[in-house]
Design a protein around this motif. Structure first.
Motif, short mmCIF file in Angstrom:
data_model
loop_
_atom_site.label_atom_id
_atom_site.label_comp_id
_atom_site.label_asym_id
_atom_site.label_seq_id
_atom_site.Cartn_x
_atom_site.Cartn_y
_atom_site.Cartn_z
N GLU A 30 2.70 13.20 14.86
CA GLU A 30 2.67 14.61 15.22
C GLU A 30 3.89 15.36 14.70
N ARG A 31 5.03 14.68 14.65
CA ARG A 31 6.29 15.31 14.22
C ARG A 31 6.41 15.42 12.71
N LEU A 32 5.78 14.50 11.98
CA LEU A 32 5.96 14.42 10.53
C LEU A 32 4.60 14.48 9.80
N PRO A 33 3.83 15.55 10.02
CA PRO A 33 2.48 15.58 9.44
C PRO A 33 2.48 15.55 7.91
N GLU A 34 3.41 16.22 7.26
CA GLU A 34 3.43 16.24 5.80
C GLU A 34 3.74 14.85 5.24
N GLY A 66 -2.05 9.46 1.38
CA GLY A 66 -2.48 9.58 0.00
C GLY A 66 -2.10 8.36 -0.83
N MET A 67 -0.91 7.80 -0.58
CA MET A 67 -0.51 6.57 -1.28
C MET A 67 -1.49 5.44 -0.99
N ILE A 68 -1.87 5.33 0.28
CA ILE A 68 -2.80 4.27 0.67
C ILE A 68 -4.15 4.46 -0.02
N LEU A 69 -4.67 5.69 0.04
CA LEU A 69 -5.99 5.96 -0.52
C LEU A 69 -6.03 5.78 -2.04
N ASN A 70 -4.89 6.03 -2.70
CA ASN A 70 -4.84 5.92 -4.16
C ASN A 70 -4.38 4.54 -4.63
N MET A 71 -4.19 3.63 -3.68
CA MET A 71 -3.73 2.29 -4.02
C MET A 71 -4.77 1.55 -4.85
N ASP A 110 -15.55 -1.47 0.73
CA ASP A 110 -15.58 -0.04 1.06
C ASP A 110 -14.38 0.75 0.53
N GLY A 111 -13.50 0.12 -0.23
CA GLY A 111 -12.35 0.83 -0.77
C GLY A 111 -11.21 0.98 0.22
N MET A 112 -10.13 1.61 -0.21
CA MET A 112 -8.93 1.73 0.61
C MET A 112 -9.14 2.61 1.83
N ALA A 123 0.80 -1.23 0.00
CA ALA A 123 0.00 0.00 0.00
C ALA A 123 0.83 1.28 0.00
N SER A 124 2.12 1.17 -0.33
CA SER A 124 2.93 2.37 -0.54
C SER A 124 3.56 2.27 -1.92
N ASP A 125 4.46 3.21 -2.25
CA ASP A 125 5.15 3.12 -3.53
C ASP A 125 6.58 3.61 -3.35
N LEU A 126 7.28 3.77 -4.45
CA LEU A 126 8.71 4.06 -4.35
C LEU A 126 9.02 5.38 -3.67
N ARG A 127 8.02 6.24 -3.49
CA ARG A 127 8.26 7.52 -2.81
C ARG A 127 8.59 7.35 -1.34
#
Length: 265
Positions: free
Chosen positions: A161-165, A172-177, A141-143, A31-35
């Motif tokens: 909390e430390r790495l919100p971005e 987003g990777m998960i939702l677009n999987m 129900d989708g990702m 559920a992730s990618d090369l990013r």
């Protein structure tokens, strides 16, 4: 767009860094990618390594052929990509699902490895029914049905909390999987049992795990370390599953330090 036709599918990849450097091949989690390896790319290139990152079958910009997939298939995808790019041997670094692929590479395609790095992964699926439940949820129900729980497994609360971005990017990777890709890879993980096979890994191996990883806990990393002959273990504090993101500097130092020990004086 760098796409390679391998093993009956198409894989998206990025090859960068010094052309004469030894190649480190990075394989992503489910559920992730090369990013997810973006914090590794500059550090490894600066250290003189060439980086090969790729989206596993069904992930990112790679094709999502109908499932089910198998771990044998995912390993042959990796071998096929090496063949397509004319790469004889690489340092293979895989996290979670990528680490399962790495175990397959070490056990059955060891001649293609300079070394092996296994991060936050397991050799055996303890509860196959969990994967059946995830497949059913995503088909229905989708990702979005698994996104929040996945983020909570992948990052500590402090890390979120430390790495919100970074967390939002990975959400987003998960939702677009691709649903087909996700379910296909779940089918590959469901019957996983490499407990006997890993004893045949002869490559020098580094096993890494986040100290607070609940999905593939420290005990799983210890199991791998105890059964892979030429291995060492590094437990990284302040991290859960995506240790390479949550504690990128410590992860990079651990892997680059390991790779440095392999170089002939």
């Amino acid at each position: 767009m760098p796409l390679a036709k391998v093993n009956g599918t198409e894989l998206y990849y990025a090859l960068e860094g010094p052309e004469q450097g030894e190649v480190v091949m990075f394989s992503n989690s489910l559920a992730s990618d090369l990013r997810i390896w973006k914090f590794q790319a500059p550090a490894f290139a600066e250290a003189g390594y060439r980086l090969l990152r790729y989206d596993s079958r069904g992930h990112g910009q790679s094709a999502s052929p109908p499932g089910p997939y198998s771990m044998e298939m995912l390993a042959l995808d990796a071998v096929g990509l090496l063949d397509a790019l004319g790469l004889e041997k690489v340092h293979f670094c895989g996290l979670s699902l990528g680490g399962m692929t790495g175990q397959m590479m070490g056990a059955f395609h060891g001649e293609r490895l300079l070394s092996l790095i296994l991060s936050d992964t397991t050799s055996c699926t303890a509860s196959p029914e969990v994967w059946d439940e995830r497949i059913q949820m995503v088909r229905k129900d989708g990702m979005a049905a698994v996104a929040d729980a996945t983020i909570d497994r992948w990052f500590t609360r402090a890390g979120q909390e430390r790495l919100p971005e970074e967390v939002n990017e990975i959400r987003g990777m998960i939702l677009n999987m691709s649903i087909e890709g996700f379910c296909g890879c779940c089918e590959a993980i469901r019957p996983l049992d490499l407990r006997r096979a890993i004893s045949g890994i002869s490559a020098r191996t580094l096993v890494i795990v986040g100290e607070q990883d609940e999905g593939t806990p420290v005990s799983e990393a210890v199991y791998l370390h105890e059964r892979i002959l030429f291995s060492e273990l590094n437990v990284i504090p302040g991290a859960a599953h995506l240790v390479n993101v949550e504690q990128a500097e410590r992860f990079n130092a651990a892997v680059l330090g390991f790779l440095k020990t392999l170089k002939t004086p």
